[in-house]
Every structure is written in structure tokens, then in C-alpha cells.
Design an enzyme around this catalytic site. Structure first.
Site, PDB file in Angstrom:
ATOM      1  N   ASP A   1     -63.941 -27.788 -28.624  1.00 25.21           N
ATOM      2  CA  ASP A   1     -63.232 -29.041 -28.867  1.00 25.21           C
ATOM      3  C   ASP A   1     -64.188 -30.203 -28.631  1.00 25.21           C
ATOM      4  O   ASP A   1     -64.840 -30.282 -27.580  1.00 25.21           O
ATOM      5  CB  ASP A   1     -62.020 -29.156 -27.949  1.00 25.21           C
TER       6      ASP A   1
ATOM      7  N   GLU B   1     -50.283 -25.904 -34.869  1.00 22.83           N
ATOM      8  CA  GLU B   1     -50.076 -26.156 -33.445  1.00 22.83           C
ATOM      9  C   GLU B   1     -48.593 -25.999 -33.147  1.00 22.83           C
ATOM     10  O   GLU B   1     -47.773 -26.815 -33.566  1.00 22.83           O
ATOM     11  CB  GLU B   1     -50.569 -27.561 -33.094  1.00 22.83           C
TER      12      GLU B   1
END
Length: 283
Positions: free
Chosen positions: A10, A129
Site C-alpha cells: 500500500d 472492498e
């Protein structure tokens, strides 16, 4: 069939970060340093996700992609802030092999169809997600888990498959960064529903969690961050300076990482091999 072990990195600004439930981001170091290490350790693929690109309406990791592509020779997936065919073309030219679409795809599903036609389905990854609701349903979220869409995850997974996505990264936001294990129920449901590979993401805290999601969740691959990152952080001494964006306290103090057993990539693959889980090793 070999199960792929993917290192997920990330990105926020110039730094590799990690949070819990996609929030409370900790700065861990330079992304390309981790990427090179994971490549040397036998990662099957790498995944770069700019976790604030959609929120800030930016896409600014081209230089990082180019630097990584010169040193790492395994597939690289890039996501975050990709809103158009031109954006996708740009990161592919910078050195990415695949792109991951979430926010822009939900806002304009035809982007998946168009991108698959331009670049091929194998290049297009749909990231979902998922957050479990009180009634047991799973809804898809966007903007790195910040905004609810009202779209049911199974429905969206089928839709992205029909639109031409080549695979799905299925992230359990509820489990992400917790070390409590993958959401086996969710992963199995989606893996059994769609006809494209599903990459389980969110929750890996121990090698056994990876075994379970591959065996019982029917995942084709796993994307892992915390387990690998914390192992590398504790192996190296010099973290350099990463003051520009984010919380450095974890690095400064080298804290323990809760329920997560820091595990190296080669160590994980050796464990999976001992458990008769087919994966590529360097042996």
C-alpha cells in the site's frame, strides 16, 4: 495448479504504509526496497495500491512503477486513482503488467469492458472492498473502504466477470490488517460463484490462515501485506527517512504487531509445501 502468493504494498505518497481496516496508516519504509526483497524471496507477483489516490483525485506513482520494473521481473499490478483508459495506458507504459480498478469501475462499470477490450482481460483486475452488514450481507465499498455503494458483493463480482475482468481481488475490510484470518465464508462464496481467479486479501496473521483460505475458501491466490512487511521491518536496521506523509511511530519503536506472526515469504511457501498446498518455490 499453483496457488500464487502475492505481496501487496500500500502506497501513500513516497512511502509504504499499513493500517487496520484500511485506516490508521503506519509508515514502514520505501516501497521499492520491500518490492525488491519480496522478489528475491520468491513472490509470484507484486501489487502496488495507492491508497489515497481516489480520495485525493490523483495518480502519481509512475516513477515508483518505473524504478520497480527495472529491478523486479515478476508481474506487477497497480491500482489507485485509475479513472480512464488513458490512466491505465499510462501505468502500463510505466512498467505495470496489470491494473486494479475499484472506485472508477463502480462509478462507470463500462470502464472494465472498455479496458478489457483495449488491453485484454488478463490485464484488468477488479478489486472489491467488502464489509459485512448486520444482516449478514456483504456490500462493496469504494475510496479505500470509506464510502458505501449499496451494491451487494456477489452481485458486483458477477457483473465485473461479465464485463471482462480477468480476476478479482477480494478484500475483507473487516479483517484487513487484523491478523484474525481471512473471511473464509465470503471468499468461498465468491470463488464458487465466478469463473475467474479470486485473490483473497485481508486478515492473514499466521501461515495457517493462508492454508485455510486456499483449501477451504477455494481462493486461487492470496495477497498479503502485514505478515510480510513486519517480518522485513524486523530484519532490517536502517529505515531511512520517511517523514513526508504518515505516522512513523511504528518504525521508530519497532513495536510488536498484535495478532500477526511476522512471516517471510520463503518461510510461508515452505509451510504451504509441507501442507501439500501447491505453490511455486525456488528449490
Amino acid at each position: 495448479m499453483y496457488h500464487r502468493i502475492i505481496a501487496k504494498l500500500d502506497i501513500k505518497g513516497p512511502n509504504l504504509v499499513k493500517g487496520i481496516h484500511l485506516e490508521g496508516l503506519r509508515v514502514l519504509g520505501k516501497p521499492e526496497t520491500f518490492a525488491r526483497y519480496y522478489y528475491e524471496q520468491g513472490a509470484d507477483e507484486l501489487m502496488y495500491m495507492d491508497v489515497v489516490a481516489s480520495l485525493y483525485n490523483r495518480n502519481s506513482i509512475h516513477e515508483l512503477i518505473s524504478r520497480t520494473a527495472k529491478e523486479v521481473f515478476i508481474p506487477l499490478t497497480v491500482g489507485g486513482g485509475l479513472r480512464s483508459i488513458d490512466d491505465i495506458r499510462s501505468v502500463l507504459r510505466a512498467g505495470a503488467d496489470k491494473v486494479s480498478l475499484n472506485t472508477a469501475a463502480i462509478k462507470d462499470p463500462q470502464l472494465i469492458r472498455q479496458a478489457a477490450r483495449y488491453f485484454g482481460s488478463s490485464t484488468i483486475v477488479a478489486t472489491i472492498e467488502a464489509i459485512k452488514q448486520p444482516n449478514g450481507q456483504y456490500f462493496a465499498f469504494i475510496d479505500n473502504g470509506r464510502e458505501e455503494t449499496g451494491i451487494e458483493v456477489a452481485e458486483w463480482a458477477q457483473r465485473v466477470t461479465e464485463l471482462g475482468a480477468g480476476e478479482i481481488v477480494l478484500t475483507s475490510v473487516d479483517r484487513e490488517g487484523t491478523g484474525e484470518g481471512f473471511d473464509i465464508e465470503l471468499t468461498k462464496k465468491i470463488s464458487d460463484l465466478v469463473g475467474i481467479p479470486v485473490i483473497a486479501c485481508g486478515g492473514a496473521g499466521k501461515p495457517v490462515h493462508v492454508r485455510d483460505v486456499l483449501q477451504n475458501g477455494h481462493a486461487d491466490a492470496v495477497a498479503i501485506a502485514s505478515m510480510f512487511h513486519y517480518d522485513f521491518v524486523h530484519r532490517q536496521n536502517d529505515q531511512g527517512h520517511h517523514e513526508s506523509e504518515g505516522n512513523n511511530e511504528f518504525l521508530k519503536n519497532k513495536r510488536r504487531s498484535g495478532k500477526i506472526d511476522a512471516t517471510g515469504l520463503s518461510e510461508l511457501k515452505a509451510y504451504l509445501k509441507s501442507e501439500k498446498i501447491p505453490c511455486r518455490t525456488t528449490e
